[in-house]
Structure formats: structure tokens, C-alpha cells
Write an enzyme that holds these catalytic residues in place. Sequence first.
Site, mmCIF file in Angstrom:
data_model
loop_
_atom_site.group_PDB
_atom_site.id
_atom_site.type_symbol
_atom_site.label_atom_id
_atom_site.label_comp_id
_atom_site.label_asym_id
_atom_site.label_seq_id
_atom_site.Cartn_x
_atom_site.Cartn_y
_atom_site.Cartn_z
ATOM 1 N N ASP A 21 0.877 -1.179 0.000
ATOM 2 C CA ASP A 21 0.000 0.000 0.000
ATOM 3 C C ASP A 21 0.910 1.224 0.000
ATOM 4 O OD1 ASP A 21 -2.473 1.541 0.374
ATOM 5 O OD2 ASP A 21 -1.747 1.916 2.399
ATOM 6 N N SER A 22 0.293 2.399 -0.156
ATOM 7 C CA SER A 22 1.092 3.626 -0.081
ATOM 8 C C SER A 22 1.621 3.854 1.336
ATOM 9 C CB SER A 22 0.238 4.825 -0.494
ATOM 10 O OG SER A 22 -0.826 5.003 0.432
ATOM 11 N N TYR A 53 -0.809 8.299 -2.574
ATOM 12 C CA TYR A 53 -0.951 7.926 -3.986
ATOM 13 C C TYR A 53 -2.164 8.611 -4.622
ATOM 14 C CZ TYR A 53 2.311 3.896 -3.717
ATOM 15 O OH TYR A 53 3.398 3.071 -3.601
ATOM 16 N N GLY A 54 -3.162 8.878 -3.788
ATOM 17 C CA GLY A 54 -4.466 9.262 -4.319
ATOM 18 C C GLY A 54 -4.495 10.560 -5.099
ATOM 19 N N CYS A 85 -4.454 -1.634 -1.791
ATOM 20 C CA CYS A 85 -4.627 -0.206 -2.024
ATOM 21 C C CYS A 85 -5.589 -0.060 -3.195
ATOM 22 C CB CYS A 85 -3.269 0.404 -2.365
ATOM 23 S SG CYS A 85 -3.320 2.102 -2.938
ATOM 24 N N ASN A 86 -6.653 0.697 -2.988
ATOM 25 C CA ASN A 86 -7.616 0.884 -4.076
ATOM 26 C C ASN A 86 -7.017 1.661 -5.248
ATOM 27 O OD1 ASN A 86 -10.719 0.293 -3.051
ATOM 28 N ND2 ASN A 86 -9.284 0.690 -1.415
ATOM 29 N N GLU A 164 -2.440 8.932 8.274
ATOM 30 C CA GLU A 164 -0.974 8.800 8.301
ATOM 31 C C GLU A 164 -0.367 9.598 9.464
ATOM 32 O OE1 GLU A 164 1.330 7.104 6.072
ATOM 33 O OE2 GLU A 164 -0.380 6.031 5.234
ATOM 34 N N CYS A 196 -11.025 3.019 0.123
ATOM 35 C CA CYS A 196 -9.609 3.332 0.306
ATOM 36 C C CYS A 196 -9.228 2.574 1.564
ATOM 37 C CB CYS A 196 -9.383 4.830 0.498
ATOM 38 S SG CYS A 196 -7.715 5.244 1.098
ATOM 39 N N THR A 197 -8.133 1.850 1.510
ATOM 40 C CA THR A 197 -7.831 0.962 2.640
ATOM 41 C C THR A 197 -7.430 1.719 3.903
ATOM 42 O OG1 THR A 197 -5.607 0.653 1.707
ATOM 43 C CG2 THR A 197 -7.263 -1.052 1.246
ATOM 44 N N HIS A 198 -7.182 3.021 3.773
ATOM 45 C CA HIS A 198 -6.941 3.823 4.978
ATOM 46 C C HIS A 198 -8.242 4.106 5.746
ATOM 47 C CE1 HIS A 198 -3.027 4.773 3.159
ATOM 48 N NE2 HIS A 198 -2.669 5.404 4.264
HETATM 49 N N1 DGL Z 1 -4.739 3.294 0.817
HETATM 50 C C1 DGL Z 1 -4.792 3.705 -0.526
HETATM 51 C C2 DGL Z 1 -6.056 3.388 -1.221
HETATM 52 O O1 DGL Z 1 -6.690 2.418 -0.854
HETATM 53 C C3 DGL Z 1 -4.074 4.939 -0.984
HETATM 54 C C4 DGL Z 1 -4.141 6.148 -0.161
HETATM 55 C C5 DGL Z 1 -3.222 7.247 -0.679
HETATM 56 O O2 DGL Z 1 -2.010 7.061 -0.583
HETATM 57 O O3 DGL Z 1 -3.719 8.257 -1.173
HETATM 58 O O4 DGL Z 1 -6.450 4.034 -2.137
#
Ligand code: DGL
Length: 280
Positions: A21-22, A53-54, A85-86, A164, A196-198
Site C-alpha cells: 500500500d502507499s 498515492y491518491g 490499495c484501491n 498517516e 480506500c484501505t486507509h
Molecule cells: N490506501 C490507498 C487506497 O486504498 C491509498 C491512499 C493514498 O495514498 O492516497 O487508495
Amino acid sequence: MEIERVASGSGIPERPIAMFDSGFGGLTVARAVIDLLPGEDLVYFGDTGRYPYGSRPLEQVREFAVQISDRLVADYDPKMVVVACNTATAAALSVLRERISVPVIGVIEPGLRSLLEVTSTGRVGVIGTVGTVASGSYQRAVAESRPEVELVCAACPGFVEFVERGDTRSDQVRVLAERLLAPIQAADVDALLLGCTHYPFLARTIGDVMGRGVTLVSSADETAFAVARILESTGLRSSRREGGTQRFLSSGDVDAFAHLGRRLLGPELGVVEAHRWDIT
Ligand code: DGL
């Protein structure tokens, strides 16, 4: 729609599952996999040196995903790669499946499956990063598989940064959630996918804002079930039923990763190994 790949890898069940993941978000998926498959070894890579990443172009996220997967395959010879990570799933899943000879699984299809199981009104929401929502992955998948379902998507820029920083319950994150979730509230959905996995780390705040009538769905458990199914069907499930090991790598500050990661994942997160990219 993303299709679960069931082609067998090289048939060595005692190899680890690799996951990335990011940053901390994929730990929601790692937790579910550890709980469901405690005998499996796991290698987790959090690209905290380059998160989020988003907000990046999908082409760049694809490059990162390829780079991380290549590294994990070269260094750990995994029997499966989980894109936890989505945004990276939306950007790179099909490329990774072409490139890597072991099964590769993302989080979009499992999450959507849970969402569509849970809804009774057929009006559902998905929240995710700007990259995920703009990719149209969820919108396409619903249009192809369940066109009668009304889907409303909303990007939630800023949520990942709160996670984060370890801030999941402050007034500031609540105010942001009220603003970003307004279109979802207005759409009168009965189920909302945390795409989003966060975001499961913000579930209390998101749940408070959405109210009790909306069921929150996370992709983590369903992804773990999909991992288990693929391992069984390809003969790649470890013969061990407990005692799997976990290894964690981060491209950012490893002490910070260990500290917050342990709070978010639990005691399995011990030492975090450093990984440096040449280009950021
Ligand atoms: N956890 C990630 C996702 O599921 C990415 C979050 C990010 O880095 O923006 O999209």
C-alpha cells in the site's frame, strides 16, 4: 470488473504472501489476512516515503506499483501478491497480472462484492481517493455487473493524511468528514464502501457522520476471504494453520511506521525494515 486470477504460481505453499500500500492503509487488509490465515507468512510494504498515492496521476501510481511488486517478487519470491490499495488496484491491477506469474489480487472487486451484498435499497455509495474515484473503476464495475444499482461516488482528499498522522478521531477530521460526505448523505444510500484501505481507521468518525441507517463496508475482510479461496483452489495454502510470520518494510521513517503501525495493526508489527528508492 476485476477478475480473480486463479492460475497457479509455482506451487510452493510455504512461500509468503506479499502485500503493499502507499502507507498504513493496507494494514487493514493485513489484519484481516493474519486473522483469517494465521499460518501464512506475510511481507508488507508501506510506501510511506511516497504517499499519498491518491493525488498522483494514475500512470505514476502504476509505475510505483510495478516497481514495488518487482522488488517484492525478486526479494521474497511470494506465492501471491495482494494490492492492498484501491488507488494502486485501479491504476495497475491488470498490468501486474500480466507481469507477475503468481496470483495477484486487488481490493476493488472484493469490496464491491460486499457492498452489493449488504444493500437492500440498491442505493449505495463509494468513497475513495481522487485517483480511485476519477479512474471510474467502481462506476464501470457496477454498470457492468449490476446496472440497476444507483451508485454515488465521492473523493475524500485529506482523509489519508489524517490517518498517516495517526489522527482518526479529532474535531478537525470530523469537520472534514461532514463536508466531504455531504453528497453521499444527500443521496440517501443504505450502504457505503470505504473504497480506500486507509478509511476503516476513520470508521468511527465516518459512521457518526453517516448515521446508523448506513452500513459501512470495508474491503479488508472480503479481500482476506478471496485470498483464502485462491490459495485453496490453487493448492498454495500453507500446511501450517498457525505460527505464520510477518515482516514489514517501509520506504519512509521506519520508527514512525513501527510506532503508528503497531497502534493500527496490533502487536504483530514489530521491527520495520527500511527500503530506499533511488527516485521519488
Ligand atoms: N490506501 C490507498 C487506497 O486504498 C491509498 C491512499 C493514498 O495514498 O492516497 O487508495
